[in-house]
Design an enzyme around this catalytic site. Structure first.
Site, PDB file in Angstrom:
ATOM      1  CG  ASP A  53     -39.111  22.995   8.825  1.00  0.00           C
ATOM      2  OD1 ASP A  53     -38.754  22.070   8.085  1.00  0.00           O
ATOM      3  OD2 ASP A  53     -38.318  23.834   9.312  1.00  0.00           O
ATOM      4  CD  GLU A  64     -38.229  18.199   9.003  1.00  0.00           C
ATOM      5  OE1 GLU A  64     -37.263  18.022   8.273  1.00  0.00           O
ATOM      6  OE2 GLU A  64     -38.426  19.278   9.603  1.00  0.00           O
TER       7      GLU A  64
END
Ligand SMILES: *[C@@H]1O[C@H](CO)[C@@H](O)[C@H](O)[C@H]1NC(C)=O
Ligand SMILES: *[C@@H]1O[C@H](CO)[C@@H](O)[C@H](O)[C@H]1NC(C)=O
Ligand SMILES: *[C@@H]1O[C@H](CO)[C@@H](O)[C@H](O)[C@H]1NC(C)=O
Ligand SMILES: *[C@@H]1O[C@H](CO)[C@@H](O)[C@H](O)[C@H]1NC(C)=O
Length: 518
Positions: A246, A270
């Protein structure tokens, strides 16, 4: 006599279940590499929203997806719930799942509800009790492996969870966290104001002034080494096959090199940004990235109806920038962006876009509920976005007969028949115009358009086969088995385009596959 009974005992031990169990219980340290992930397909699920266990207290909780108080809190999905519904994923054709973060979150309410999604950690060393026990999580990975499904865990190293009405980072504030309970584990508190200033993006907090997330100081060697030890231990303890990382752009790059090396399995990050050059540099620090740049293009051409030349440009830029485009995660939507069908409600266009991501260069990532034609909460504005795009899947009753479910399942069954070179080759453009994008990849031909079901379009297009198939070859559309295109004497194909996508493949090579009853 004595000798005999010993022999008998050892024989019965040998044959007993417990003997075999002992061996199968030794964790199989698989350490799946990027190369092994190339051929996989990923189903993204949120543990709290995928499936409740069969004995759940309220089996209709969150079903309406119309009550904000509800959808910002726990809805009752668990690891056991996932285990009970693995066949739903297997029959859909996916051979990997990406599960939302598993660590313990704060139990205190914030103005945006609770950390049911998992991105608001309180204790990195324990498993979120709402989802089950450590053993349940181990069981999930083992059950998935038995069905040939790999498990990728979502992890956060940029920040910990927020505390309502409090700002980082007093001693009182930091002592709530495990193991980062020392103010020196965090950056000085600031908010990101200029998102183009990489220093601010890395140093300051995300979450805004209202609910800032305490930003971990990975420049502090003690903080970094705690994270690096943590990821290695998490992956080994649960036998995960990969990690989804993330908020990658919010942490300095060299940290990621150490972190992914310590994880020892495939990593996909990400970097929430549409700029190819910006995102691609991160592939020097981890195996792969989610394909945000292509995501923006695919939404622009398929959902918004812009020119399909956008795909040509995006693929060219991808290839110029990324080290390996066949490892990028291709997606149409996810938990942080609007549901595709909330932008464009036409399921025929969704199928065109899905045909593209399921067979283009890269690893397809499909977000739970796409197969059920979820579109968020159409009764409110921005209802296709967070928090409404995180629908409880049980409202669908796990139907395996929706046209979208069947469509995905057919393409993924087909994908498993393809030779490994399909997954390392690059696609070749076969045709592009304002509304159509067709490509070849190995011996597959994919035809997509953004006309939509109401267009009533019908166009005949002659596409040059460029020697890919010999004249006379019967190419069958695996999505509509009675449609056969014969390669003509010049090696060309006459494509009778309507609003649906086509996936063409030499018919005789399907013999024995069961597809199209061959
Ligand atoms: C279950 O949840 C639904 C949706 O919030 C609610 O309407 C219903 O009253 C709940 N049932 C029970 C038994 O708590
Ligand atoms: C911080 O955490 C460590 C280990 O997690 C613990 O030993 C220590 O007592 C904690 N310190 C404070 C001030 O809570
Ligand atoms: C926090 O870390 C600093 C530097 O590592 C150390 O000197 C200090 O004693 C720690 N504070 C607490 C409360 O543990
Ligand atoms: C399919 O394969 C079987 C066995 O290999 C063969 O007997 C049959 O003729 C094949 N059918 C076609 C249509 O090629």
């Amino acid at each position: 006599m004595k000798f005999f009974s010993i022999l008998l005992i050892s024989l019965s031990l040998l044959l007993s279940n417990s003997f075999f169990l002992t061996f199968s219980n030794i964790p199989q340290v698989s350490a799946r590499t990027a190369n092994e992930w190339r051929q996989r397909t990923i189903y993204q699920l949120l543990t709290d929203r995928f499936a409740q266990p069969s004995n759940a207290k309220n089996q209709t909780l969150c079903e309406s997806n119309k009550v904000e108080y509800e959808v910002r809190r726990y809805c009752g999905g668990t690891f056991k719930g996932i285990i009970e519904n693995l066949d739903y994923i297997k029959n859909l054709g996916f051979d990997a799942i990406w599960i939302s973060p598993v660590v313990t979150q704060f139990e205190e309410e914030t103005q945006f509800g609770l950390g049911w999604h998992g991105y608001w950690a309180q204790n990195m060393y324990s498993i979120n009790p709402h989802f089950g026990t450590e053993q349940d999580l181990k069981n999930l990975v083992e059950a998935a492996h038995k069905k040939g499904i790999w498990v990728m865990v979502d992890v956060v190293a940029n920040h910990m969870g927020p505390q309502r009405g409090k700002k980082p980072k007093t001693e009182e504030y930091v002592k709530q966290y495990t193991p980062f309970n020392n103010t020196s584990n965090y950056h000085e508190y600031c908010n990101i104001h200029n998102w183009n200033d990489q220093n601010e993006v890395e140093y300051c907090s995300i979450g805004g002034e209202d609910l800032p997330l305490p930003d971990l100081d990975t420049e502090n060697p003690q903080t970094a080494s705690l994270l690096i030890d943590w990821i290695s231990s998490l992956v080994k303890t649960y036998n995960f096959d990969g990690i989804r990382i993330d908020t990658v752009k919010h942490v300095r790059k060299p940290f990621w090199a150490d972190f992914t090396k310590s994880a020892g399995v495939f990593s996909i990050g990400e970097v929430f940004d549409g700029n190819h050059g910006y995102v691609s540099d991160y592939q020097n620090y981890m195996d792969a990235l989610l394909g945000y740049p292509l995501y923006y293009t695919l939404n622009s051409v398929y959902a918004d109806g812009n020119s399909m030349y956008g795909i040509r440009d995006a693929l060219n830029q991808n290839r110029q920038s990324f080290k390996d485009t066949n490892l990028l995660g291709n997606f149409l939507d996810g938990h942080d962006v609007p549901r595709f069908l909330s932008k464009k409600s036409d399921q025929s266009i969704l199928r065109n876009a899905l045909a593209f991501i399921l067979l283009a260069d890269g690893i397809p990532v499909v977000y739970q509920g796409t197969e059920q034609n979820f579109n968020g909460n159409p009764t409110v504005s921005y209802g296709g976005n967070d928090p409404w795009n995180r629908e409880a899947l049980w409202s669908s009753k796990y139907s395996q007969s929706t046209p979208t479910y069947q469509f995905i399942s057919t393409i993924l069954t087909f994908r498993k028949l393809l030779p490994s070179k399909f997954f390392s080759e690059l696609s070749v453009e076969a045709w592009v115009d304002a509304n159509i994008y067709m490509f070849f990849k190995d011996r597959v031909m994919v035809v997509t358009s953004n006309y939509g079901k109401d267009s009533g379009v019908s166009r005949d297009i002659i596409v040059q086969g460029n020697g890919r198939w010999s004249p006379g070859t019967d190419m069958v559309n695996i999505l509509k088995c009675d449609e056969i295109v014969k390669v003509d004497v010049n090696g060309n194909l006459l494509i009778k385009l309507n609003q649906e996508p086509k996936v063409l493949y030499p018919m005789k090579e399907l013999n024995g596959s069961g597809l199209c009853k061959l």
